[in-house]
Design a protein around this motif. Structure first.
Motif, short mmCIF file in Angstrom:
data_model
loop_
_atom_site.label_atom_id
_atom_site.label_comp_id
_atom_site.label_asym_id
_atom_site.label_seq_id
_atom_site.Cartn_x
_atom_site.Cartn_y
_atom_site.Cartn_z
N LEU A 199 5.96 -2.04 -2.53
CA LEU A 199 4.79 -2.45 -3.26
C LEU A 199 4.55 -1.09 -2.59
O LEU A 199 4.33 -1.43 -1.07
CB LEU A 199 4.42 -3.69 -2.48
N CYS A 200 3.53 -0.64 -3.31
CA CYS A 200 2.88 0.89 -2.81
C CYS A 200 1.20 0.82 -3.43
O CYS A 200 0.97 0.05 -4.20
CB CYS A 200 3.69 1.67 -4.13
N GLY A 201 0.72 1.67 -3.39
CA GLY A 201 -0.54 2.46 -3.53
C GLY A 201 -0.38 3.30 -5.06
O GLY A 201 0.27 2.92 -6.16
N LEU B 195 0.64 -8.97 -2.58
CA LEU B 195 2.07 -8.88 -1.53
C LEU B 195 2.42 -9.72 -1.31
O LEU B 195 3.69 -9.46 -2.32
CB LEU B 195 1.29 -7.75 -0.53
N LEU B 196 2.22 -11.04 -0.52
CA LEU B 196 3.18 -11.62 -0.52
C LEU B 196 3.42 -12.80 -2.08
O LEU B 196 4.51 -13.61 -2.21
CB LEU B 196 2.74 -12.58 0.57
N MET C 249 -0.92 -2.51 -3.57
CA MET C 249 -2.12 -1.99 -2.55
C MET C 249 -3.52 -2.08 -2.36
O MET C 249 -3.84 -2.18 -1.22
CB MET C 249 -1.46 -0.96 -1.70
N GLU C 250 -3.94 -1.83 -3.56
CA GLU C 250 -5.30 -1.97 -3.75
C GLU C 250 -5.61 -3.90 -3.79
O GLU C 250 -6.89 -3.92 -3.13
CB GLU C 250 -6.19 -1.63 -5.38
N PRO D 7 -4.54 -5.97 -1.40
CA PRO D 7 -3.53 -7.10 -0.07
C PRO D 7 -3.01 -7.97 0.10
O PRO D 7 -2.03 -8.38 0.02
CB PRO D 7 -4.20 -6.37 0.99
N ASN D 8 -3.57 -9.47 -1.09
CA ASN D 8 -3.77 -10.65 -0.91
C ASN D 8 -2.64 -11.44 -2.06
O ASN D 8 -2.04 -11.69 -2.17
CB ASN D 8 -4.88 -11.08 -1.37
#
Lengths: 166, 166
Positions: free
Chosen positions: A107-109, A86-87, A80-81, A83-84
């Motif tokens: 997917l987490c922090g 993620l996908l 999560m730090e 965000p790009n």
């Protein structure tokens, strides 16, 4: 994912070489935190394609496929730090691990609230707050010199197959 | 997020009206699963911007800001079925709930391995496998006629403030 399923060190080394012309000697990485070993790391992990094109760790695909038949597997990534990523991380899993369904991806922090029986991770910050039964430290250069404490060291996916699929 | 922080019904109704010219009567939604109430739902949730532009549930911002001072809050969203939603959901939280850090966000497939003391959700499929102490059913049209069972019904964020911040 990073440092367990995904060979981020290979990606860091290659991107550093491409950008600076300098080849970082592998032995200089031992016991050194990633953000010190790779001075351009923050730029590189934020660059488009970093996670989408990272190499798969050797033997991770066949061993995880077997583990996925024997266990309830979740892929948990502290993404999560960035965000790009993620996908990219989702698409990378789809490409290389198509037997992992979207239901198994987290997917987490912080990994702290995610409770499982077994954890495989390369970072003590995740393993040390884990509340399950068995915790495996996956060897990566940054942790290679460390005392594993209560965790069990695995050097590669074959070690995990021997321990979890015997 | 959806149906608790994010007013997805308002978005569904608006997108249905825009696409078909037909206004779905709100009373026809009561007790009806979302995928039946909204025949275009699969297309709409997969369309670019759906999650990025959804309205915030009334009073969610000030109440969650207070809860975030009093509790260790995690935002857990079953988003992985719609991978294009991942970045949109992150950006939406950043815009409307800037006091929630990336460390507190979990985007998952199943919520089952995420363990907390309290859960607030609008779906029984999530609440019924929850293993913590207190589970709140957030009223949405699809669950409005249901017996809440062991869960406690909250109609809005003011109810949550009364119950959790008193």
């Amino acid at each position: 994912m990073d440092g367990v399923l995904a060979d981020v060190y290979a990606q860091f080394l290659e991107m550093h070489l491409k950008e600076t012309g300098e080849r970082i000697p592998e032995k200089s990485l031992l016991g050194v935190p990633e953000h010190i070993a790779f001075p351009l790391i923050e730029k590189h992990v934020r660059s488009k394609g970093f996670f989408r094109t990272v190499k798969v760790m050797p033997s991770a695909i066949p061993v995880l496929e077997e583990l996925n038949r024997a266990y309830e597997v979740y892929i948990v990534s502290a993404a999560m730090e960035y965000p790009n990523s993620l996908l990219e991380k989702y698409e990378w899993l789809q490409e290389h691990f198509p037997f992992i369904s979207w239901k198994q991806i987290i997917l987490c922090g912080s990994k702290y609230p995610i409770h499982t029986d077994i954890m495989i991770d390369d970072h003590f910050k995740n393993l040390n707050v884990f509340q399950g039964n068995r915790s495996f430290l996956y060897t990566q250069p940054h942790n290679e010199l460390a005392d594993t404490g209560k965790h069990q060291r695995v050097r590669n996916w074959q070690d995990l197959a021997d321990l979890l699929l015997a």
